[in-house]
Design an enzyme around this catalytic site. Structure first.
Site, PDB file in Angstrom:
ATOM      1  N   GLU A   1     -11.263   6.072   5.726  1.00  0.00           N
ATOM      2  CA  GLU A   1     -11.393   5.110   6.846  1.00  0.00           C
ATOM      3  C   GLU A   1     -12.203   5.542   8.039  1.00  0.00           C
ATOM      4  OE1 GLU A   1      -6.749   3.448   6.300  1.00  0.00           O
ATOM      5  OE2 GLU A   1      -6.588   5.480   6.344  1.00  0.00           O
TER       6      GLU A   1
ATOM      7  N   LYS B   1      -2.007   8.479  18.716  1.00  0.00           N
ATOM      8  CA  LYS B   1      -2.225   8.906  17.506  1.00  0.00           C
ATOM      9  C   LYS B   1      -3.724   8.945  17.025  1.00  0.00           C
ATOM     10  CE  LYS B   1      -1.584   9.654  13.013  1.00  0.00           C
ATOM     11  NZ  LYS B   1      -0.986   8.596  11.880  1.00  0.00           N
TER      12      LYS B   1
ATOM     13  N   GLY C   1       3.219   5.621   2.464  1.00  0.00           N
ATOM     14  CA  GLY C   1       4.114   4.572   2.259  1.00  0.00           C
ATOM     15  C   GLY C   1       5.254   4.747   1.289  1.00  0.00           C
TER      16      GLY C   1
ATOM     17  N   LYS D   1      -5.364   1.154   2.857  1.00  0.00           N
ATOM     18  CA  LYS D   1      -6.673   1.708   3.384  1.00  0.00           C
ATOM     19  C   LYS D   1      -7.141   0.408   4.389  1.00  0.00           C
ATOM     20  CE  LYS D   1      -6.444   5.615   1.714  1.00  0.00           C
ATOM     21  NZ  LYS D   1      -5.914   6.876   2.365  1.00  0.00           N
TER      22      LYS D   1
ATOM     23  N   SER E   1      -5.476  12.468   4.921  1.00  0.00           N
ATOM     24  CA  SER E   1      -5.565  11.239   4.071  1.00  0.00           C
ATOM     25  C   SER E   1      -6.922  11.139   3.531  1.00  0.00           C
ATOM     26  CB  SER E   1      -5.134   9.840   4.615  1.00  0.00           C
ATOM     27  OG  SER E   1      -5.477   9.683   6.071  1.00  0.00           O
TER      28      SER E   1
ATOM     29  N   GLY F   1       0.795  -1.269  -0.101  1.00  0.00           N
ATOM     30  CA  GLY F   1      -0.086  -0.124   0.024  1.00  0.00           C
ATOM     31  C   GLY F   1       0.768   1.132   0.077  1.00  0.00           C
ATOM     32  N   ALA F   2       1.721   1.076  -1.057  1.00  0.00           N
ATOM     33  CA  ALA F   2       2.828   2.318  -1.041  1.00  0.00           C
ATOM     34  C   ALA F   2       2.346   3.636  -1.688  1.00  0.00           C
ATOM     35  CB  ALA F   2       4.078   2.095  -1.480  1.00  0.00           C
ATOM     36  N   GLY F   3       1.397   4.328  -1.163  1.00  0.00           N
ATOM     37  CA  GLY F   3       0.777   5.459  -1.671  1.00  0.00           C
ATOM     38  C   GLY F   3       1.666   6.721  -1.120  1.00  0.00           C
ATOM     39  N   ALA F   4       1.114   7.711  -0.836  1.00  0.00           N
ATOM     40  CA  ALA F   4       2.013   8.859  -0.495  1.00  0.00           C
ATOM     41  C   ALA F   4       2.703   8.596   0.881  1.00  0.00           C
ATOM     42  CB  ALA F   4       1.020  10.065  -0.252  1.00  0.00           C
TER      43      ALA F   4
END
Length: 315
Positions: A270, A186, A12, A77, A258, A7-10
């Protein structure tokens, strides 16, 4: 260390890129063909603080046919967690550690259900990222901490090794004996900004310029802190305003949450794992959460507006 980011979006890509920059063998996995193609042929471009770094990484659209890695970082996600980890079995060998750095609560339980509790460690990160073009990430890594730990609270060699790898890559990392508390700390940050930014469609600069939004955010965080207290979660956050302030620390005027980025892509959010988790656990613990309930309802409405049901379809 051999590392894959599922899941290497922004976000990642920002984390994986910094790890690759420091000498680790990193594979970034993302379904976006344009993103993968750009990284493969031109490298991953990380923009931060007026500087652009071009980082060579391995990139692929799926984990099919990959070889096992030492560390699998999960950043899909939340609603794709089970599907993604089941598809990633080629990456998981006898010595693989699976680390979730996803937003919200509940993903670790999903991962444990698929790969077993002995493989899974938990983490939360305050690193930020926005994909400004395929293969190009506006990264917020400087001074942003990542906290990881065993769900048991033990400070194991594998947690210490991952912490050292992150630190050496310029990703400030803390090994925590209270990872559940860190996860909630978080969560409070995501509760403060995620839904409100998505509903208003505001970037951070504009979001933080409206006093009424700050008041609503702080009220939502206060509810979440009451739920955490009922669950005997030990927080480092002592006042709701701290989460609101921390959310924007070090991030630029144009930064977007996100959740907002998801809506801009026409994708679901999410919300069920963030404000929705607060509302669900609040009901279980008999703690009222009217602000979070309202934010969840608003996001569900926005999601429906972006993807209306077909006429005649029942709920």
């Amino acid at each position: 260390m051999d590392i894959a980011v599922l899941g290497a979006g922004a976000l990642g890509s920002a984390i994986g890129g910094r790890l690759a920059q420091s000498g680790h063998a990193v594979t970034l996995i993302n379904r976006n063909a344009d993103h993968v193609d750009r990284m493969t042929h031109a490298g991953l471009m990380l923009d931060e603080g007026g500087r652009r770094d071009v980082v060579r990484v391995h990139a692929r659209q799926t984990p099919d046919g990959a070889t096992p890695v030492d560390l699998l970082i999960v950043l899909v996600k939340s609603y794709h967690t089970e599907e993604a980890i089941r598809s990633a079995q080629d990456l998981i060998g006898p010595g693989t550690t699976v680390l979730s750095l996803q937003n919200g609560l509940g993903q670790e339980d999903i991962l444990i259900g698929v790969v077993g509790s002995e493989r899974v460690i938990a983490g939360k990160t305050y690193v930020g990222g926005v994909m400004t073009a395929p293969g190009v990430i506006s990264a917020g890594t400087a001074g942003k901490e990542t906290i990881i730990g065993e769900l048991s609270g033990a400070l194991t060699p594998r947690v210490q090794a991952i912490t050292q790898a992150f630190d050496a890559a310029g990703l400030r990392c803390i090994a925590s004996p209270n990872i559940r508390g860190a996860m909630w700390d978080k969560l409070l940050v995501n509760v403060a900004t995620g839904a409100l930014a998505a509903i208003t469609r505001l970037n951070y600069g504009n979001l933080y310029d409206i006093p009424e939004i700050a008041e609503t955010a702080i009220a939502a965080v206060a509810e979440a802190m009451q739920v955490a207290a009922a669950l005997d979660i030990e927080l480092t956050t002592t006042h709701p305003g701290q989460a609101w302030d921390k959310a924007a620390l070090g991030l630029g005027f144009e930064f977007k949450t996100s959740m907002l980025q998801s809506l801009e892509k026409g994708a679901p959010t999410e919300i069920d794992f963030v404000n929705g988790a607060v509302a669900r656990l609040g009901r279980e613990m008999a703690v009222p959460t009217p602000v979070n309930d309202t934010l969840v309802a608003c996001i569900k409405g926005v999601e429906r507006a972006l993807s209306p049901k077909q006429e005649g379809q029942t709920a």
